[in-house]
Design an enzyme around this catalytic site. Structure first.
Site, short mmCIF file in Angstrom:
data_model
loop_
_atom_site.label_atom_id
_atom_site.label_comp_id
_atom_site.label_asym_id
_atom_site.label_seq_id
_atom_site.Cartn_x
_atom_site.Cartn_y
_atom_site.Cartn_z
N SER A 193 -13.31 -13.33 -7.49
CA SER A 193 -14.13 -12.15 -7.24
C SER A 193 -13.36 -11.04 -8.05
CB SER A 193 -14.03 -11.87 -5.75
OG SER A 193 -14.39 -10.52 -5.61
N TYR A 228 -10.17 -9.88 2.11
CA TYR A 228 -10.99 -10.93 1.35
C TYR A 228 -10.45 -10.91 -0.04
CZ TYR A 228 -14.94 -12.15 -1.63
OH TYR A 228 -15.64 -12.78 -2.73
#
Ligand SMILES: NC(=O)c1ccc[n+]([C@@H]2O[C@H](COP(=O)([O-])OP(=O)(O)OC[C@H]3O[C@@H](n4cnc5c(N)ncnc54)[C@H](O)[C@@H]3O)[C@@H](O)[C@H]2O)c1
Length: 317
Positions: free
Chosen positions: A128, A153
């Site tokens: 990501s 995350y």
């Protein structure tokens, strides 16, 4: 004809990748545990039409269930594993950080181990843009430091990249870690901004805007991401981290205005402070993807939002 394992197949990106691969004649074995982050019914609908294809097999399965992974990887020979299963969502990761590490890191570990035990050594991993944290140098390049992720995350994705590198080094795995930048389009996850803004305009409910609207994102249309991912599957050799973005940025305020223009509606906007964990900007340097994958995103934000809108309208009819 190739044979692939996709984890997280019933999700937003997974279901699009699935359709692209089965339509080009490849076989796909897909697994998903229908994680409760958003509705199981939505995910079942995502794969409904693919289930009519004989070259798609689905199993409800958790990537942390090593025994099931062992059986799947023993009974099948896969040309590559595409690992999309994850607890997604920056903000939610602050509420439940342990589960993010459990799935995104330990789940990735269990997959890598069972791949090693069954002599499967080609992996595409969904990383990501969040790993870049609040880096101020833009555009973000794969060579930049990513030592300061600002959410659990982001830290979990960086940790999983590190694990992937170790398996490349130790066991000669071919691994491409693709850093996706804010993907949107049909079936986008319901926690994501574009999905929520369209909902608000179409239902006449207020929008909550975090910050003053000057944060920026590099929004990437799903078709471009799928193109880049398939090129990565077809060319994966060695270990590489590769940005997949659109390479242009859009201000949050401009994004909301554009959605208002497309829907021809107005809504009330309530401003709240930036949320912890949210980054100020993302912007992909995609020169590596261009070189290694022939990647060249085709859908600009205006075109992509219109397509997203057309999909929503068609769903309603
Ligand atoms: N959408 C984006 O903008 C974006 C950006 C960067 C990275 N990513 C990454 O891309 C991947 C796909 O993202 P998405 O937007 O399609 O998310 P998604 O939530 O729609 O898809 C992820 C899928 O993984 C499944 N899953 C979760 N935990 C699992 C487990 N323990 N075992 C098996 N399946 C499990 C979920 O049920 C879901 O269907 C994720 O790894 C995400 O972190 C997405």
């Amino acid at each position: 004809m190739k044979n692939y394992l996709i984890t997280g197949v019933a999700g937003f990106i997974g279901s699009h990748l699935l359709e692209a691969l089965i339509k080009r004649g490849d076989s796909v074995f897909g697994i998903d545990n229908f994680d409760s982050f958003y509705s199981k019914a939505t995910k079942q609908k995502n794969i409904e039409s693919a289930l009519t294809y004989s070259n798609f097999t689905f199993l409800e399965c958790d990537i942390r269930d090593s025994d099931s992974l062992k059986a799947i990887l023993k009974e099948n020979r896969f040309d590559a594993v595409i690992h999309l299963a994850a607890k997604a969502g920056v903000r939610n990761s602050l509420k439940d950080p342990k589960s993010y590490f459990d799935v995104n890191v330990m789940g990735t570990m269990s997959l890598l181990e069972e791949m090693r035990n069954s002599n499967h050594t080609k992996l595409i991993f969904a990383s990501s843009s969040s790993v870049y944290g609040n880096n101020t140098k833009v555009p973000f390049s794969e060579a930049d430091s990513v030592d300061c992720p600002i959410s659990p995350y982001a830290a979990s994705k960086k940790s999983a990249e590190l694990l992937c590198y170790s398996y490349h080094h130790l066991y000669n795995f071919d691994i491409y870690a693709l850093r996706f930048f804010s993907v949107y389009g049909p079936r986008q996850r319901p926690d994501m901004g574009i999905h929520k803004f369209f909902d608000a305009f179409l239902n006449g409910t207020p929008i909550t805007m975090y910050g003053d609207g000057t944060s920026r994102r590099d929004y990437t249309f799903i078709d471009d991401i799928i193109y880049g991912t398939i090129e990565a599957i077809d060319s994966c050799r060695g270990y590489e981290v590769i940005n997949l973005g659109e390479s242009k940025t859009t201000l949050l305020k401009a994004l909301i205005d554009e959605i208002g223009t497309i829907t021809s509606k107005e809504v009330e906007i309530n401003s709240l402070p930036m949320q912890p964990g949210d980054v100020i900007q993302t912007n992909a340097d995609i020169s590596k993807a261009r070189k290694l994958l022939g990647y060249s995103p085709k859908i600009d934000i205006q075109t992509g939002l219109k397509r997203h809108f057309e999909y929503l309208i068609a769903q309603d009819q």
